[in-house]
Design a protein around this motif. Structure first.
Motif, PDB file in Angstrom:
ATOM      1  N   THR A 182      -6.135  51.383  56.350  1.00 35.12           N
ATOM      2  CA  THR A 182      -6.684  51.932  57.586  1.00 35.12           C
ATOM      3  C   THR A 182      -5.958  51.342  58.781  1.00 35.12           C
ATOM      4  O   THR A 182      -5.418  50.223  58.710  1.00 35.12           O
ATOM      5  CB  THR A 182      -8.183  51.595  57.718  1.00 35.12           C
ATOM      6  OG1 THR A 182      -8.337  50.161  57.784  1.00 35.12           O
ATOM      7  CG2 THR A 182      -8.979  52.134  56.529  1.00 35.12           C
ATOM      8  N   PRO A 183      -5.946  52.048  59.919  1.00 36.49           N
ATOM      9  CA  PRO A 183      -5.348  51.473  61.127  1.00 36.49           C
ATOM     10  C   PRO A 183      -5.982  50.150  61.514  1.00 36.49           C
ATOM     11  O   PRO A 183      -5.289  49.218  61.964  1.00 36.49           O
ATOM     12  CB  PRO A 183      -5.582  52.559  62.182  1.00 36.49           C
ATOM     13  CG  PRO A 183      -5.649  53.836  61.395  1.00 36.49           C
ATOM     14  CD  PRO A 183      -6.348  53.467  60.120  1.00 36.49           C
ATOM     15  N   SER A 207      -3.659  56.861  51.667  1.00 36.07           N
ATOM     16  CA  SER A 207      -3.502  56.082  52.905  1.00 36.07           C
ATOM     17  C   SER A 207      -2.074  56.130  53.437  1.00 36.07           C
ATOM     18  O   SER A 207      -1.784  55.546  54.486  1.00 36.07           O
ATOM     19  CB  SER A 207      -3.922  54.626  52.681  1.00 36.07           C
ATOM     20  OG  SER A 207      -3.002  53.945  51.854  1.00 36.07           O
ATOM     21  N   PRO A 210      -1.838  57.697  57.262  1.00 34.17           N
ATOM     22  CA  PRO A 210      -2.435  56.839  58.297  1.00 34.17           C
ATOM     23  C   PRO A 210      -1.673  55.534  58.508  1.00 34.17           C
ATOM     24  O   PRO A 210      -1.470  55.105  59.648  1.00 34.17           O
ATOM     25  CB  PRO A 210      -3.853  56.582  57.767  1.00 34.17           C
ATOM     26  CG  PRO A 210      -4.146  57.740  56.882  1.00 34.17           C
ATOM     27  CD  PRO A 210      -2.833  58.110  56.262  1.00 34.17           C
ATOM     28  N   THR A 214       0.472  54.609  61.974  1.00 33.83           N
ATOM     29  CA  THR A 214       0.085  53.401  62.703  1.00 33.83           C
ATOM     30  C   THR A 214       1.258  52.431  62.789  1.00 33.83           C
ATOM     31  O   THR A 214       1.498  51.798  63.828  1.00 33.83           O
ATOM     32  CB  THR A 214      -1.119  52.729  62.026  1.00 33.83           C
ATOM     33  OG1 THR A 214      -2.174  53.675  61.873  1.00 33.83           O
ATOM     34  CG2 THR A 214      -1.626  51.561  62.859  1.00 33.83           C
TER      35      THR A 214
END
Length: 273
Positions: A182-183, A207, A210, A214
């Motif tokens: 995740t970010p 993932s 994302p 990022t």
């Protein structure tokens, strides 16, 4: 914004043709996809060995065959995995350093890996780092969790930085048992890296995008490849590794981050061919 280099990881230790028929499982297939990935824009290749049956292997002959094939047909920076498969012995993993690649991966701690444990106790991690220092092999510090970043600092505090003068880290995200892809997790991990460190990030499975987006926004480098993801989208399997490199190059251009070739990547990492 800063320039970016792209690592390609053509094949890992677990997936096979049943998972995706495009994954390279023979030494010549791995070399061929490395060649195509360089043409697409990759400048560093992360190599796992596969034997003639397609099974994961740390056999020195197989790794040497792949490494020499890549060097003969490309100018890619060659990085060998010292991770192998989760059941490989510490001694077999240590022996990879003696093959004299330009770089080796160095996982900074144990992690639950799906239903198994990828074992990297500190005494082994330290031995592996010292072997890389002795052999002038640049470590890529693989961090699957924040505790691994703390181990990285412990290594540097005790033994100093790599002789190339560059600390390069790869944040591996989205492995079941490691930090999420995740970010928010990427921001937290990046904030703990040593000052001035070079870094990339890997998003496993869904993932991938994302983490890639990022990373581009934060100024990191990219790693893509069929070791990490086998589906290009929900409805489309990955065709080959070059397709993943093509996408990374396109996103880097959108982010206005010029993509480095192998010569510039070596300069950034303190390497010489």
């Amino acid at each position: 914004m800063s320039e970016v280099f792209i690592t390609v990881a053509p094949t890992g230790a677990e997936s096979g043709y049943d998972d995706n028929p495009g994954i390279p499982l023979q030494p010549d297939e791995i070399v061929a996809q490395a060649v195509a990935s360089e043409r697409a824009g990759a400048s560093l290749v992360h190599i796992h060995g596969r034997d003639r049956s397609g099974a994961s292997s740390l056999d020195r002959g197989i790794l040497t065959e792949i490494m020499h094939g890549v060097r003969e047909h490309t100018d890619l920076v060659v990085q060998l995995s010292t991770g192998g498969g989760v059941r490989d012995s510490f001694e077999d993993r240590m022996a990879v350093v003696g093959l004299q690649p330009e770089s080796c991966s160095l996982t900074c701690g144990s992690v639950n890996f799906g239903d198994e444990i990828f074992r990297n106790p500190y005494p082994f991690v330290e031995r592996l780092y010292l072997a890389m220092l002795e052999n002038d092999v640049l470590p890529e510090f693989e961090c699957f969790d924040l505790g691994h970043v703390a181990t990285l600092h412990r290594l540097l505090d005790r033994h100093g930085p790599p002789r190339q003068g560059v600390v390069h880290c790869n944040l591996v995200m989205g492995v079941p048992g490691g930090m999420p892809g995740t970010p928010e997790a990427l921001l937290a991990a990046r904030a703990q890296l040593p000052a001035g460190a070079s870094w990339s990030a890997t998003g496993i499975g869904r993932s991938t995008l994302p983490v890639m987006l990022t990373t581009l926004a934060l100024g990191g480098h990219l790693r893509v490849g069929m070791e990490d993801v086998l589906r290009f989208s929900r409805d489309e399997p990955v065709r080959d590794n070059a397709q993943l490199v093509d996408r990374a190059v396109a996103l880097a251009r959108i982010a206005q981050r010029p993509v480095l070739d192998s010569t510039a990547t070596r300069a950034l990492l303190g390497l010489s061919r």
